[in-house]
Design an enzyme around this catalytic site. Structure first.
Site, PDB file in Angstrom:
ATOM      1  N   THR A   1      -3.442   5.840 -22.036  1.00  0.00           N
ATOM      2  CA  THR A   1      -3.431   4.531 -21.412  1.00  0.00           C
ATOM      3  C   THR A   1      -2.064   3.908 -21.653  1.00  0.00           C
ATOM      4  O   THR A   1      -1.320   4.309 -22.548  1.00  0.00           O
ATOM      5  CB  THR A   1      -4.513   3.607 -21.995  1.00  0.00           C
ATOM      6  OG1 THR A   1      -4.339   3.537 -23.416  1.00  0.00           O
ATOM      7  CG2 THR A   1      -5.898   4.120 -21.680  1.00  0.00           C
TER       8      THR A   1
ATOM      9  N   ARG B   1      -2.781  -2.742 -18.144  1.00  0.00           N
ATOM     10  CA  ARG B   1      -3.962  -1.877 -18.201  1.00  0.00           C
ATOM     11  C   ARG B   1      -3.816  -0.785 -17.150  1.00  0.00           C
ATOM     12  O   ARG B   1      -3.687  -1.062 -15.956  1.00  0.00           O
ATOM     13  CB  ARG B   1      -5.228  -2.693 -17.971  1.00  0.00           C
ATOM     14  CG  ARG B   1      -5.456  -3.774 -19.027  1.00  0.00           C
ATOM     15  CD  ARG B   1      -6.849  -4.339 -18.955  1.00  0.00           C
ATOM     16  NE  ARG B   1      -7.834  -3.315 -19.286  1.00  0.00           N
ATOM     17  CZ  ARG B   1      -8.154  -2.934 -20.526  1.00  0.00           C
ATOM     18  NH1 ARG B   1      -7.535  -3.472 -21.555  1.00  0.00           N
ATOM     19  NH2 ARG B   1      -9.070  -2.018 -20.730  1.00  0.00           N
TER      20      ARG B   1
ATOM     21  N   TYR C   1       0.871  -1.185   0.000  1.00  0.00           N
ATOM     22  CA  TYR C   1       0.000   0.000   0.000  1.00  0.00           C
ATOM     23  C   TYR C   1       0.905   1.231   0.000  1.00  0.00           C
ATOM     24  O   TYR C   1       1.794   1.355   0.848  1.00  0.00           O
ATOM     25  CB  TYR C   1      -0.873  -0.005   1.256  1.00  0.00           C
ATOM     26  CG  TYR C   1      -2.227   0.659   1.082  1.00  0.00           C
ATOM     27  CD1 TYR C   1      -2.471   1.542   0.043  1.00  0.00           C
ATOM     28  CD2 TYR C   1      -3.257   0.397   1.982  1.00  0.00           C
ATOM     29  CE1 TYR C   1      -3.706   2.151  -0.104  1.00  0.00           C
ATOM     30  CE2 TYR C   1      -4.502   0.996   1.848  1.00  0.00           C
ATOM     31  CZ  TYR C   1      -4.719   1.873   0.804  1.00  0.00           C
ATOM     32  OH  TYR C   1      -5.947   2.467   0.671  1.00  0.00           O
TER      33      TYR C   1
ATOM     34  N   GLU D   1       0.023   4.989  -0.606  1.00  0.00           N
ATOM     35  CA  GLU D   1      -0.624   6.288  -0.847  1.00  0.00           C
ATOM     36  C   GLU D   1       0.419   7.393  -0.822  1.00  0.00           C
ATOM     37  O   GLU D   1       1.279   7.436   0.054  1.00  0.00           O
ATOM     38  CB  GLU D   1      -1.684   6.555   0.215  1.00  0.00           C
ATOM     39  CG  GLU D   1      -2.932   5.712   0.072  1.00  0.00           C
ATOM     40  CD  GLU D   1      -3.988   6.070   1.102  1.00  0.00           C
ATOM     41  OE1 GLU D   1      -5.179   5.905   0.793  1.00  0.00           O
ATOM     42  OE2 GLU D   1      -3.616   6.499   2.201  1.00  0.00           O
TER      43      GLU D   1
ATOM     44  N   LYS E   1      -3.096  -0.839 -24.980  1.00  0.00           N
ATOM     45  CA  LYS E   1      -3.271  -0.568 -26.406  1.00  0.00           C
ATOM     46  C   LYS E   1      -1.930  -0.753 -27.131  1.00  0.00           C
ATOM     47  O   LYS E   1      -1.207  -1.704 -26.872  1.00  0.00           O
ATOM     48  CB  LYS E   1      -3.891   0.802 -26.628  1.00  0.00           C
ATOM     49  CG  LYS E   1      -5.272   0.960 -25.960  1.00  0.00           C
ATOM     50  CD  LYS E   1      -5.907   2.287 -26.316  1.00  0.00           C
ATOM     51  CE  LYS E   1      -7.300   2.424 -25.754  1.00  0.00           C
ATOM     52  NZ  LYS E   1      -7.335   2.566 -24.276  1.00  0.00           N
TER      53      LYS E   1
ATOM     54  N   ASP F   1      -6.387  13.650 -25.333  1.00  0.00           N
ATOM     55  CA  ASP F   1      -6.706  12.282 -24.946  1.00  0.00           C
ATOM     56  C   ASP F   1      -6.041  11.378 -25.976  1.00  0.00           C
ATOM     57  O   ASP F   1      -6.602  11.087 -27.031  1.00  0.00           O
ATOM     58  CB  ASP F   1      -8.221  12.068 -24.918  1.00  0.00           C
ATOM     59  CG  ASP F   1      -8.598  10.661 -24.467  1.00  0.00           C
ATOM     60  OD1 ASP F   1      -7.688   9.819 -24.332  1.00  0.00           O
ATOM     61  OD2 ASP F   1      -9.799  10.401 -24.256  1.00  0.00           O
TER      62      ASP F   1
END
Length: 412
Positions: A231, A240, A59, A61, A234, A205
């Protein structure tokens, strides 16, 4: 190369045979069908190894050197590597690699630059815009006032004069350039000039073309846009996930928009996998791959047009092809169903200037498997034969198996 080592596969088989069957079944599906979904690709075994690494347990953060949890020494190193590689690969002043997806990257970009109720100019949804470009079922359409520009009815190309006219009329706070179904290169300099004329931010984008940008096969939005969202799957062929690129002047706003405003802890195994993918994309081999993706798409588009499908814009500059099977007497949904029965996996999309659906295809995955122009000509003929003749799908399925078997995504 193998996707999963034998000990790991055996462990999963013993502990959870039900899920082991699912994973094996998916590998079989990918290995025996043709993957022509434009948003998908095959990651390398190295990327898969990072995804399945112990970093999945951590974890983290916050950002390197400033975490809310202890024990982040190694994940800090992983994230710094990912950031440095992204900046070098795309020539950006700043990179944020924590976004869980392209949509969450767009959310962060809006959060960094806009306030609810602001006007945004973006490609209309029926002309190839994404859900995050103002769909009423998405946060973007609920929180912001979107105005849609479109493509020319005859050419299928973006009408930049319409974009300029709409910008002057609506004075948007931001202009968005990017699409999920536009097969041509965007003129980022033209968009920048329009945004500057009305005092708007420019958000690119670039989820679809960013892998081509990395390989030098498409123009880069980085020198022109205030924020670039993308992303990492692709064409880029990573895990992903999403990322944002910007200059140093917006770095703090972007980082705060990702965490803590829109996300919690980063998925550190995915961040490490992104680093692996960025490293792979910086190699000469990836440059060859990116150009082959485009060459394959052009051959596939020409083949489909020769077979009687109506290819939007008359072709493609990218990995994307949008084709209307209506001239063959079939709509997009029926064509997709026939192709699925034959083992050819494609998407549908709304065609501009109408409520009909066409086929959206991409060549990234087939190119990763090693297919070239000769195979693309064969795929075009096979696809057209299936769309024309539903009873022939069974025969086509055997041809698909043969072709996919000759180019396994994960040999061995």
């Amino acid at each position: 190369m193998t996707v999963t080592s034998a000990p790991e596969a055996d462990l999963l088989r013993r502990q959870d045979p039900e899920l082991a069957d699912v994973l094996h079944g998916e590998l079989q599906r990918q290995s025996t069908t043709l993957q022509l979904i434009a948003a998908e690709n095959f990651t390398s075994p190295a990327v898969l190894a990072a995804l399945g690494s112990p970093l999945a347990n951590k974890y983290a953060e916050g950002y390197p050197g400033s975490r809310y949890h202890g024990g982040c020494e190694m994940v800090d190193v992983a994230e710094r590597i990912a950031v440095d590689r992204a900046k070098a690969l795309f020539g950006a002043g700043h990179a944020n690699v924590q976004s869980h997806s392209g949509s969450s990257a767009m959310l962060a970009a809006y959060a960094a630059l806009l306030r609810p109720g602001d006007t945004v100019l973006a490609l209309g949804l029926t002309h190839g815009g994404h859900l995050t470009h103002g769909s009423p079922v998405n946060f973007s359409g609920r929180w912001f006032d979107f105005v849609g520009y479109g493509v020319d009815a005859e050419t299928g190309l973006i009408d930049y004069e319409q974009v300029r006219a709409l910008a002057r009329a609506h004075r948007p706070k931001a202009v968005v350039c990017g699409s999920i179904a536009y097969p041509r290169h965007l003129d980022y300099a033209h968009f920048r000039a329009i945004a500057d004329e009305v005092g708007a931010f420019l958000i690119a984008d670039a989820a679809h073309p960013m892998g081509l940008v990395a390989g030098g096969a498409a123009p880069s939005p980085v020198p022109y846009a205030d924020i670039v969202c993308a992303t990492t799957h692709k064409v880029l062929r990573g895990p992903r996930g999403g990322m944002l690129l910007c200059g140093q002047e917006l770095a703090e706003r972007v980082d705060r928009a990702v965490f803590p405003f829109t996300q919690g802890g980063a998925q550190m195994n995915t961040v490490a996998a992104k680093a692996v993918a960025f490293g792979e994309a910086a190699t000469p081999a990836f440059e060859v791959y990116a150009h082959q993706v485009v060459a394959n798409a052009r051959v596939l588009a020409a083949g489909l047009a020769a077979e009687g499908l109506a290819v939007t814009t008359g072709g493609t500059d990218t990995h994307l092809i949008v084709a209307d099977p209506a001239p063959m007497g079939v709509d997009g949904r029926d064509a997709r169903g026939r192709l699925a029965a034959a083992g050819v996996v494609v998407d549908c999309c709304v065609l501009p200037h109408g409520d009909t659906r066409g086929l959206r295809l991409g060549t990234a995955a087939l190119t990763t498997q090693g297919m070239g122009e000769r195979e693309m000509a064969r795929v075009a003929a096979l696809l057209a034969a299936v769309v024309r003749d539903e009873p022939g799908a069974r025969r086509a399925r055997e041809e698909v198996r043969e072709l996919a078997g000759a180019f396994p995504p994960y040999p061995g």
